[in-house]
Design an enzyme around this catalytic site. Structure first.
Site, PDB file in Angstrom:
ATOM      1  N   SER A   1       0.584  -0.685  -0.196  1.00  0.00           N
ATOM      2  CA  SER A   1      -0.221   0.248   0.310  1.00  0.00           C
ATOM      3  C   SER A   1       0.845   1.497   0.309  1.00  0.00           C
ATOM      4  O   SER A   1       1.783   1.714  -1.044  1.00  0.00           O
ATOM      5  CB  SER A   1      -0.461  -0.304   1.442  1.00  0.00           C
ATOM      6  OG  SER A   1      -1.948   0.824   1.472  1.00  0.00           O
TER       7      SER A   1
ATOM      8  N   ARG B   1     -11.882   6.210  10.343  1.00  0.00           N
ATOM      9  CA  ARG B   1     -10.950   4.779  10.765  1.00  0.00           C
ATOM     10  C   ARG B   1     -12.685   3.707   9.813  1.00  0.00           C
ATOM     11  O   ARG B   1     -12.089   2.667   9.027  1.00  0.00           O
ATOM     12  CB  ARG B   1     -11.210   4.042  11.743  1.00  0.00           C
ATOM     13  CG  ARG B   1     -10.506   2.381  11.432  1.00  0.00           C
ATOM     14  CD  ARG B   1      -9.376   2.730  11.115  1.00  0.00           C
ATOM     15  NE  ARG B   1      -8.601   1.995  11.271  1.00  0.00           N
ATOM     16  CZ  ARG B   1      -7.467   0.651  10.648  1.00  0.00           C
ATOM     17  NH1 ARG B   1      -7.482   1.930   9.485  1.00  0.00           N
ATOM     18  NH2 ARG B   1      -6.794   0.058  10.265  1.00  0.00           N
TER      19      ARG B   1
ATOM     20  N   ASP C   1      -8.896  -6.018  -4.325  1.00  0.00           N
ATOM     21  CA  ASP C   1      -8.704  -5.004  -4.033  1.00  0.00           C
ATOM     22  C   ASP C   1      -9.029  -3.795  -5.694  1.00  0.00           C
ATOM     23  O   ASP C   1      -8.550  -4.139  -6.096  1.00  0.00           O
ATOM     24  CB  ASP C   1      -7.467  -4.753  -4.401  1.00  0.00           C
ATOM     25  CG  ASP C   1      -6.465  -3.391  -3.571  1.00  0.00           C
ATOM     26  OD1 ASP C   1      -7.215  -2.855  -2.813  1.00  0.00           O
ATOM     27  OD2 ASP C   1      -5.251  -3.443  -3.365  1.00  0.00           O
TER      28      ASP C   1
ATOM     29  N   HIS D   1      -8.522  -4.648  -0.087  1.00  0.00           N
ATOM     30  CA  HIS D   1      -6.697  -4.390   0.098  1.00  0.00           C
ATOM     31  C   HIS D   1      -5.856  -4.442   1.328  1.00  0.00           C
ATOM     32  O   HIS D   1      -4.998  -4.755   0.893  1.00  0.00           O
ATOM     33  CB  HIS D   1      -7.075  -2.569  -0.129  1.00  0.00           C
ATOM     34  CG  HIS D   1      -5.728  -2.218   0.138  1.00  0.00           C
ATOM     35  ND1 HIS D   1      -4.702  -2.066  -0.553  1.00  0.00           N
ATOM     36  CD2 HIS D   1      -5.470  -1.169   0.629  1.00  0.00           C
ATOM     37  CE1 HIS D   1      -3.659  -1.202  -0.939  1.00  0.00           C
ATOM     38  NE2 HIS D   1      -4.319  -0.529   0.386  1.00  0.00           N
ATOM     39  N   ASP D   2      -7.421  -4.977   2.064  1.00  0.00           N
ATOM     40  CA  ASP D   2      -5.943  -6.198   2.814  1.00  0.00           C
ATOM     41  C   ASP D   2      -5.782  -7.842   3.192  1.00  0.00           C
ATOM     42  O   ASP D   2      -4.930  -7.332   3.013  1.00  0.00           O
ATOM     43  CB  ASP D   2      -7.399  -6.195   4.352  1.00  0.00           C
ATOM     44  CG  ASP D   2      -7.068  -4.539   4.742  1.00  0.00           C
ATOM     45  OD1 ASP D   2      -6.684  -3.913   4.719  1.00  0.00           O
ATOM     46  OD2 ASP D   2      -8.184  -4.771   6.149  1.00  0.00           O
TER      47      ASP D   2
END
Length: 382
Positions: free
Chosen positions: A157, A227, A322, A355-356
């Site tokens: 990232s 968040r 992602d 994405h994680d």
């Protein structure tokens, strides 16, 4: 933490601090007269100093990438699955360094640290820093540790952007560049997400224009919303569907605005736990570093020209689900490298985690990662 430290863990680790009093010129035009960088190391530096690995962290990461700080720790470092004996970044072979970037909130100089000129927290007076600034400060850390050249610089990232910048700014100081789930710049949509995050923080009544430290408060509501939004973008629709579906906490609709769906409960938990471990001003700085990153901008938008001078060999990895940093963005990096006849390996990993995925030990992903790092290790042992 488990009753005993796992055999493939780096074990108990200690965070270290280095103070720098050589001024650092920043892209924003300001100068940091002095600053601290906190870091952790795992493994042993070889006698000829050729086995050092730098780990660059993402937006909310820090220096604690692996191992445990005490026997009471419930969670290891954020990339413990990848760093340790027998893991892809094998500490039997490598000396691994991970630091908290400037502007961070885990010990390196940043908004929450003390401004030496005033004796008070920097707050919003801490200068905006860029990926280029981070790389320059990391190079100074490498000098202090006696590392003239990294065997590899690795990051996912925002960390992957730092890897790319390392290869551009210091082409002879790294032999390999591992860029995971990254992009050569942010899309307009990603910049938009970051702006919503910033507005959530800045509109919190407890933000006080970034001087909330002086009021003894935290802009908790803004941090929670920031968040929660960020977390939604890190996951894929498939991942959220599999994890939560439309499951109700109480098994029935309550016709109200309290938490009813499991996904709502999860997001609120993520937001509340984030308030306890992160700083709002740091979050603002990190999102701006993301927005500003664009190495091709100095070359008329030509990424191939920006990467013309790199010397490192590359591994670029992307993940099919992602949508924040899509595989298409990784392929832009690969194409630009190939345009310059650079050595690059590319893997697009099928994964449903969003994405994680770069933080998750997906077997295919880790097989690729492991094989590449074994090659790096073999070069160090020649």
């Amino acid at each position: 933490m488990p009753d005993s430290i796992p055999a493939d863990s780096v074990g108990l680790v200690t965070t270290q601090t280095l103070h720098f009093d050589t001024p650092l010129n920043l892209d924003c035009g300001r100068v940091l007269a002095e600053y601290d960088l906190v870091y952790e190391t795992y493994g042993t530096l070889a006698e000829n100093r050729d086995n050092a690995i730098l780990i660059c962290h993402a937006l909310s990461g820090d220096q604690h990438a692996a191992g445990y700080h005490s026997m009471e720790d419930r969670k290891p470092g954020w990339w413990d699955t990848a760093i340790g004996p027998g893991k892809p970044i094998d500490t039997n072979h490598f000396y691994v360094v991970c630091l908290n970037n400037l502007g961070g909130c885990k010990g390196s100089s940043g908004p929450a640290s003390t401004n030496p000129q005033t004796g008070k927290p920097w707050g919003p007076d801490f200068p905006i820093v860029t990926v280029h600034d981070w790389v320059n400060s990391q190079a100074r850390l490498a000098d202090a540790l006696g590392v003239g050249q990294w065997a590899a610089v690795i990051g996912g990232s925002l960390g992957g952007m730092q890897v790319l910048q390392w290869a551009i700014d210091y082409p002879r100081r790294l032999r390999h560049a591992v860029v995971i789930a990254a992009a050569p710049n942010l899309t307009a949509q990603n910049i938009a997400f970051n702006e919503v995050v910033r507005q959530a923080l800045r509109s919190d009544p407890d933000f006080y224009d970034g001087r909330y430290y002086e009021h003894g408060v935290v802009p908790a509501q803004g941090l929670k919303i920031a968040r929660m939004l960020g977390h939604i973008t890190y996951l894929s629709d498939d991942a959220m569907r599999k994890k939560f579906g439309r499951e109700l906490r109480e098994g029935k609709i309550s016709f109200g605005f309290d938490v009813e769906f499991q996904v709502e409960s999860y997001l609120r938990y993520q937001g509340e736990s984030f308030v306890e471990r992160f700083d709002a001003n740091t979050y603002l700085l990190m999102t701006k570093a993301l927005d500003y990153y664009d190495p091709a901008a100095e070359h008329g938008g030509d990424l191939s020209a920006a990467l013309q001078g790199v010397e490192a060999q590359f591994l670029v990895v992307s993940f099919t689900s992602d949508w924040r940093f899509s595989p298409e963005r990784s392929r832009e990096i690969v194409k630009a490298l190939l345009d310059g006849d650079k050595t690059v390996s590319y893997a697009e990993v099928e994964a449903h985690h969003g994405h994680d995925a770069f933080l998750i030990p997906i077997p295919h992903y880790f097989d690729i990662f492991h094989a590449y790092m074994e090659r790096v290790a073999a070069e160090c042992e020649r």
